[in-house]
Design a protein around this motif. Structure first.
Motif, mmCIF file in Angstrom:
data_model
loop_
_atom_site.group_PDB
_atom_site.id
_atom_site.type_symbol
_atom_site.label_atom_id
_atom_site.label_comp_id
_atom_site.label_asym_id
_atom_site.label_seq_id
_atom_site.Cartn_x
_atom_site.Cartn_y
_atom_site.Cartn_z
ATOM 1 N N PRO A 1 0.772 -1.184 0.176
ATOM 2 C CA PRO A 1 0.013 0.147 0.097
ATOM 3 C C PRO A 1 0.980 1.258 -0.063
ATOM 4 C CG PRO A 1 -0.926 -1.392 1.620
ATOM 5 C CD PRO A 1 0.488 -2.092 1.214
ATOM 6 N N GLY A 2 0.618 2.295 -1.006
ATOM 7 C CA GLY A 2 1.132 3.481 -1.101
ATOM 8 C C GLY A 2 2.650 3.386 -1.636
ATOM 9 N N LYS A 3 2.861 2.097 -2.102
ATOM 10 C CA LYS A 3 4.430 1.999 -2.724
ATOM 11 C C LYS A 3 4.385 1.435 -4.083
ATOM 12 C CE LYS A 3 6.819 0.843 1.725
ATOM 13 N NZ LYS A 3 7.635 -0.019 2.024
ATOM 14 N N GLU A 4 5.334 1.673 -4.913
ATOM 15 C CA GLU A 4 5.355 1.268 -6.166
ATOM 16 C C GLU A 4 5.340 -0.066 -6.336
ATOM 17 O OE1 GLU A 4 7.190 5.413 -8.284
ATOM 18 O OE2 GLU A 4 8.378 3.533 -8.458
ATOM 19 N N ARG A 5 5.249 -0.926 -7.533
ATOM 20 C CA ARG A 5 5.338 -2.216 -7.616
ATOM 21 C C ARG A 5 6.862 -2.539 -7.964
ATOM 22 N NH1 ARG A 5 1.377 -5.026 -11.926
ATOM 23 N NH2 ARG A 5 -0.117 -3.607 -10.314
ATOM 24 N N GLU A 6 7.348 -3.460 -6.994
ATOM 25 C CA GLU A 6 8.921 -3.777 -7.219
ATOM 26 C C GLU A 6 8.895 -5.273 -7.633
ATOM 27 O OE1 GLU A 6 10.912 -3.654 -3.559
ATOM 28 O OE2 GLU A 6 9.277 -4.954 -2.253
ATOM 29 N N PHE A 7 10.156 -5.455 -8.097
ATOM 30 C CA PHE A 7 10.423 -6.759 -8.619
ATOM 31 C C PHE A 7 10.871 -7.609 -7.623
ATOM 32 C CE2 PHE A 7 12.316 -9.874 -11.530
ATOM 33 C CZ PHE A 7 13.380 -10.356 -10.868
ATOM 34 N N VAL A 8 10.315 -8.857 -7.606
ATOM 35 C CA VAL A 8 10.744 -9.788 -6.433
ATOM 36 C C VAL A 8 11.778 -10.735 -6.896
ATOM 37 C CG1 VAL A 8 9.932 -11.497 -4.877
ATOM 38 C CG2 VAL A 8 8.551 -9.280 -5.107
ATOM 39 N N ALA A 9 11.145 -11.532 -8.119
ATOM 40 C CA ALA A 9 11.973 -12.887 -8.490
ATOM 41 C C ALA A 9 11.741 -13.142 -10.015
ATOM 42 C CB ALA A 9 12.092 -13.981 -7.703
ATOM 43 N N GLY A 10 12.610 -13.688 -10.596
ATOM 44 C CA GLY A 10 12.300 -14.073 -12.142
ATOM 45 C C GLY A 10 12.874 -15.331 -12.397
ATOM 46 N N VAL A 11 12.484 -15.976 -13.385
ATOM 47 C CA VAL A 11 13.015 -17.289 -13.967
ATOM 48 C C VAL A 11 12.788 -17.347 -15.410
ATOM 49 C CG1 VAL A 11 10.667 -18.597 -13.261
ATOM 50 C CG2 VAL A 11 13.073 -19.945 -13.491
ATOM 51 N N SER A 12 14.040 -17.826 -15.976
ATOM 52 C CA SER A 12 13.846 -18.019 -17.339
ATOM 53 C C SER A 12 13.016 -19.397 -17.644
ATOM 54 C CB SER A 12 15.069 -18.249 -17.987
ATOM 55 O OG SER A 12 15.069 -18.836 -19.358
ATOM 56 N N TRP A 13 11.903 -19.425 -18.374
ATOM 57 C CA TRP A 13 11.248 -20.387 -18.627
ATOM 58 C C TRP A 13 11.983 -21.726 -19.434
ATOM 59 C CZ3 TRP A 13 6.320 -20.330 -16.920
ATOM 60 C CH2 TRP A 13 5.543 -21.436 -16.984
ATOM 61 N N ARG A 14 12.890 -21.496 -20.386
ATOM 62 C CA ARG A 14 13.524 -22.144 -20.884
ATOM 63 C C ARG A 14 14.865 -22.823 -20.309
ATOM 64 N NH1 ARG A 14 15.112 -19.988 -26.164
ATOM 65 N NH2 ARG A 14 13.187 -20.913 -26.978
ATOM 66 N N SER A 15 15.691 -21.903 -19.401
ATOM 67 C CA SER A 15 17.005 -22.413 -19.025
ATOM 68 C C SER A 15 16.719 -22.762 -17.434
ATOM 69 C CB SER A 15 18.090 -21.379 -19.005
ATOM 70 O OG SER A 15 17.659 -20.223 -18.471
ATOM 71 N N GLY A 16 15.665 -22.100 -16.946
ATOM 72 C CA GLY A 16 15.475 -22.310 -15.348
ATOM 73 C C GLY A 16 16.572 -21.066 -14.811
ATOM 74 N N ARG A 17 16.982 -20.420 -15.401
ATOM 75 C CA ARG A 17 17.822 -19.514 -14.447
ATOM 76 C C ARG A 17 17.164 -18.460 -13.616
ATOM 77 N NH1 ARG A 17 20.828 -14.430 -15.513
ATOM 78 N NH2 ARG A 17 19.876 -14.064 -17.568
ATOM 79 N N THR A 18 17.522 -18.328 -12.695
ATOM 80 C CA THR A 18 16.562 -17.432 -11.666
ATOM 81 C C THR A 18 17.372 -16.111 -11.372
ATOM 82 O OG1 THR A 18 17.305 -18.622 -9.606
ATOM 83 C CG2 THR A 18 15.586 -19.304 -10.812
ATOM 84 N N TYR A 19 16.717 -15.197 -10.811
ATOM 85 C CA TYR A 19 17.161 -13.916 -10.399
ATOM 86 C C TYR A 19 16.408 -13.448 -9.221
ATOM 87 C CZ TYR A 19 18.487 -9.146 -10.382
ATOM 88 O OH TYR A 19 19.028 -7.805 -9.946
#
Length: 122
Positions: free
Chosen positions: A40-58
């Motif tokens: 609430p009251g904050k901008e949307r922020e990135f939490v985590a990501g994954v490549s569907w092909r390689s499975g690499r995560t961040y």
């Protein structure tokens, strides 16, 4: 394209929760999938990501060692396992799809799910 996020709820500090994002409507093999959150009251922020092909995560620094993103190709589903939850993790969590692969900016993503609320409170 449809992204259906679910699994949110109320959890006590230190607890765990697992979010799921079911993807449908096209082949996602070249896509990057991400989890974002907005408090609430904050901008949307990135939490985590994954490549569907390689499975690499961040993961973003604030969740490293606590959150784990993964995907199940057979089920077209992406997960976010959240451990050691803190009150500051309280937010609406969104899953999103990026046709060009991994990215950590909301503008990188083309498709969004409806969000699921996570509340961390005693």
């Amino acid at each position: 394209v449809q992204l259906q996020a679910y699994g949110g709820g109320l959890v006590q500090p230190g607890g765990s929760l697992k979010l799921s994002c079911a993807a449908s409507g096209r082949t996602f093999s070249s896509y990057g999938m991400g989890w974002f959150r907005q408090a609430p009251g904050k901008e949307r922020e990135f939490v985590a990501g994954v490549s569907w092909r390689s499975g690499r995560t961040y993961n973003t620094d604030s969740v490293k060692g606590r959150f784990t993103i993964s995907r199940d190709n057979a089920k077209n589903t992406v997960y976010l396992q959240m451990n050691s939850l803190k009150p500051e993790d309280t937010a609406v969590y969104y899953c999103a799809a990026n046709q060009y692969g991994l990215g950590n900016r909301a503008n990188d993503y083309d498709y969004w799910g409806q969000g699921t609320l996570v509340t961390v409170s005693s």
